[in-house]
Design a protein around this motif. Structure first.
Motif, mmCIF file in Angstrom:
data_model
loop_
_atom_site.group_PDB
_atom_site.id
_atom_site.type_symbol
_atom_site.label_atom_id
_atom_site.label_comp_id
_atom_site.label_asym_id
_atom_site.label_seq_id
_atom_site.Cartn_x
_atom_site.Cartn_y
_atom_site.Cartn_z
ATOM 1 N N UNK B 82 62.937 -25.215 -15.419
ATOM 2 C CA UNK B 82 63.892 -24.602 -14.489
ATOM 3 C C UNK B 82 64.053 -23.090 -14.692
ATOM 4 N N UNK B 84 67.024 -20.808 -13.954
ATOM 5 C CA UNK B 84 68.438 -20.983 -13.604
ATOM 6 C C UNK B 84 69.118 -19.636 -13.421
ATOM 7 N N UNK B 85 69.687 -19.424 -12.233
ATOM 8 C CA UNK B 85 70.416 -18.173 -12.032
ATOM 9 C C UNK B 85 71.741 -18.243 -12.780
ATOM 10 N N UNK B 97 63.332 -27.371 -21.778
ATOM 11 C CA UNK B 97 63.117 -28.579 -20.993
ATOM 12 C C UNK B 97 61.676 -29.105 -21.073
ATOM 13 N N UNK B 332 75.589 -20.130 -23.655
ATOM 14 C CA UNK B 332 75.713 -21.583 -23.533
ATOM 15 C C UNK B 332 77.050 -21.974 -22.903
ATOM 16 N N UNK B 333 78.136 -21.352 -23.342
ATOM 17 C CA UNK B 333 79.457 -21.771 -22.850
ATOM 18 C C UNK B 333 79.689 -21.311 -21.409
ATOM 19 N N UNK B 334 78.955 -20.310 -20.966
ATOM 20 C CA UNK B 334 79.080 -19.866 -19.578
ATOM 21 C C UNK B 334 78.222 -20.661 -18.615
ATOM 22 N N UNK B 335 77.143 -21.269 -19.147
ATOM 23 C CA UNK B 335 76.121 -21.796 -18.235
ATOM 24 C C UNK B 335 75.769 -23.264 -18.436
ATOM 25 N N UNK B 336 76.108 -23.846 -19.590
ATOM 26 C CA UNK B 336 75.673 -25.212 -19.864
ATOM 27 C C UNK B 336 74.229 -25.319 -20.312
ATOM 28 N N UNK B 337 73.593 -24.189 -20.589
ATOM 29 C CA UNK B 337 72.211 -24.201 -21.075
ATOM 30 C C UNK B 337 72.213 -24.370 -22.595
ATOM 31 N N UNK B 338 71.284 -25.182 -23.094
ATOM 32 C CA UNK B 338 71.162 -25.442 -24.529
ATOM 33 C C UNK B 338 70.348 -24.305 -25.160
ATOM 34 N N UNK B 339 71.045 -23.269 -25.593
ATOM 35 C CA UNK B 339 70.401 -22.020 -26.023
ATOM 36 C C UNK B 339 70.020 -22.096 -27.501
ATOM 37 N N UNK B 374 69.187 -27.653 -30.248
ATOM 38 C CA UNK B 374 69.501 -28.883 -30.991
ATOM 39 C C UNK B 374 68.893 -28.928 -32.388
ATOM 40 N N UNK B 377 70.978 -26.836 -35.057
ATOM 41 C CA UNK B 377 72.405 -27.040 -35.298
ATOM 42 C C UNK B 377 72.646 -28.099 -36.366
#
Lengths: 377, 377
Positions: B82, B84-85, B97, B332-339, B374, B377
């Motif tokens: 993806x 993602x904008x 992904x 991550x917290x702004x977009x939901x992307x697993x950075x 992931x 962490x």
């Protein structure tokens, strides 16, 4: 006002058929408290499998069969996951390739999109693990605050990802049932509850797994679908999707795969009800398994899952954690797929059903790997 | 005999242009020891961006620009990740992904496919983490034994996934450079070495990231590409892809994005060489960062990276671990992307370059998130 799909025909109760207003933020049936079903007017939909070929590589390619119009979705590009052939007649549907690494992304993409556009100001849900991560991510993408509650013994990675996405997290003694009870009693009062089957749209996201199977099989239908069953939204959703595909003319009337529910020997309410000939599930006492997604002792949609297994001439299998772990290692080391414990349980169930000739060599079988194993290791 | 693409024109050294035989299992240039480049005869290729629309959702959609024919690939369905904008003029290319959760899958899919079909019986590589997981997975998919070596302080998740896929694992004191030295001295003698830029095909997998950017921008070109740079295969590959797209007529002649290399303040050989006006990188003494993918002290292709930055009128930024971590959480917290930490470093670099007006508000910027967070962490 949210821009709902013109194909949306209405919303009715799965159990008592009471009608509900799609312009409202809906939870469960106001008459009987059971899950709601989203209905479409498919006679006006002219869409063939061939039309899909040039569409976006996500579940939004099935736009005409989803409840909202383009432009209103909260998306991280979910769905259209790989269908990987791993043996002569066996494929793995690899749901680990979704955002946040699990099939939960599909349901949450739809639930969060609809909740946001119908006016929700905050979101909450209990979870066995993966649903919390998905909700936290889609909440972040939507700009809505999220509260989740998970059993205290859920692996650390599930808490960490929720924290990364900025969610408020509660650690609760017990199972997902206790986490749900905690949220009802102590959760934020302004948060909309997106628990499994307690709002109508997670099913709509999950059903796209069946559209994809048929599209990826070039319009054919696999003989058997082996599906790890916790809350059962995917099973319910896929059954609904086969009904919709039949009405669209994508598949012949009455042709369905046999659905197999895979549950843990330590928590198997759906399998027990099916195998004992009951229509409804009973709460599973003292549930335990480290396939955490299967630790759902009293699924609200259990009766629909049992119905699907029965109508599809399907089966149910209980798998021990030891067998699931061995199967996880076998499938991963043979294929390079990142198998989660629930996916390992499904792979183990295939071997059991082959040994008992419920599945024969010539059957074309799809095994669901519902998420990445990374969060469990 | 492997079925090579009829478009394959030859293989030459990036530095001295010595020709090599594509039917052989190639490593580095036999004349000078530097990396090899795969060349295509593009005048015979008639392929437009529009033709791609209905193709498979993976990097194999660019078949005419890859070295082998359909049916011979070892694939877990990689690429077409993806875009993602996330802000008005900012997109994240989310490489988490891919199979095994990182951009390394692209290179390994091509390298393992080619190694297998050119006769390799076993595979080996040193890694900072993600390359090992990808190699182990593709080796499992190919049915070839894999040996990997990683620094002993690499996070546990990277070792665990290699073990799951059945690889032989060595834990080595030091960095990826020491892991490479260990494998040369103590690794299996029969294993083909798929180290970064020590065989010609990982570049061919990584270059598809640039094809995707142009396809996802509907034939337009972003102004700036911000890329976390360890070994640099992606940077080298994308530059090569822009050259190929120009020759195919997909993009106007001479139009390229400005490439930005992001490195760690604790290990920045490419950034240092670029900023000091040198053509070649020097080994970075005492490298340290927990963005492990950036801990590559002496990249063999460093000179090509510096060339790309210079020719694209690009830039280089060194980011501290603290700034990368803060940026990871913000994105991550702004977009939901697993950075991942490397993606966080790239997001931090964007803020630095904005503050110094190297990047302006009207520039269309792509930031690479090279893998899932992931495993860290």
């Amino acid at each position: 006002m949210a821009r709902l799909s013109p194909n949306l025909a209405g919303i009715h109760c799965f159990a008592c058929e009471t009608a509900h207003d799609p312009q409202q933020l809906l939870t469960v049936c106001r008459a009987c408290g059971l899950p709601l079903r989203v209905d479409y007017n498919l006679s006006s939909v002219n869409l063939s499998l061939r039309d899909l070929q040039s569409r976006e590589p996500s579940l939004w390619r099935y736009r005409e069969l989803l409840p909202l119009l383009p432009g209103d979705e909260v998306s991280l590009v979910e769905g259209l996951t790989p269908l990987l052939q791993v043996e002569a007649n066996v494929w793995v549907k690899d749901e680990s390739r979704n955002p946040t690494g699990s099939f939960k992304a599909r349901g949450m993409a739809l639930a969060v999109s609809m909740a946001k556009h119908l006016g929700a100001q905050a979101l909450a849900a209990p979870s066995a693990g993966n649903a919390a991560g998905a909700l936290a991510a889609y909440g972040a993408r939507a700009g809505l605050p999220v509260t989740v509650a998970m059993p205290v013994d859920t692996p650390k990675a599930f808490f960490d990802e929720c924290e990364l996405y900025g969610a408020t997290i509660h650690r609760v003694q017990g199972t997902i049932a206790d986490a749900g009870k905690f949220l009802r009693e102590h959760g934020p009062k302004d948060a909309f509850d997106v628990s499994t089957l307690k709002e109508p749209y997670r099913i709509e996201g999950k059903k796209t797994m069946a559209f994809e199977l048929v599209e990826q099989f070039d319009g054919e239908i696999p003989d058997v679908v082996i599906y790890p069953t916790g809350g059962g939204t995917g099973l319910v959703g896929m059954w609904k999707a086969f009904d919709e595909m039949e009405r669209l003319g994508w598949i012949p009337r009455g042709r369905r795969p046999r659905f197999v529910s895979v549950q843990s020997a330590g928590c198997a309410p759906v399998a027990k009800a099916f195998l004992e000939g009951n229509d409804r599930t009973e709460p599973w006492p003292n549930p335990h398994t480290h396939a955490y997604g299967l630790r759902v002792p009293s699924p609200i949609g259990g009766f629909i899952c049992v119905r699907v297994l029965r109508e599809s001439n399907g089966a149910a299998v209980m798998v021990t954690d030891e067998d699931a772990d061995a199967a996880t290692r076998q499938l991963a080391s043979r294929t390079g797929i990142d198998v989660c414990p629930e996916g390992g349980a499904a792979w183990s169930a295939l071997q059991t059903l082959r040994a008992s000739s419920v599945i024969r060599d010539q059957d074309r079988v799809v095994v669901f790997n519902t998420g990445t194993g990374l969060k469990y290791r």
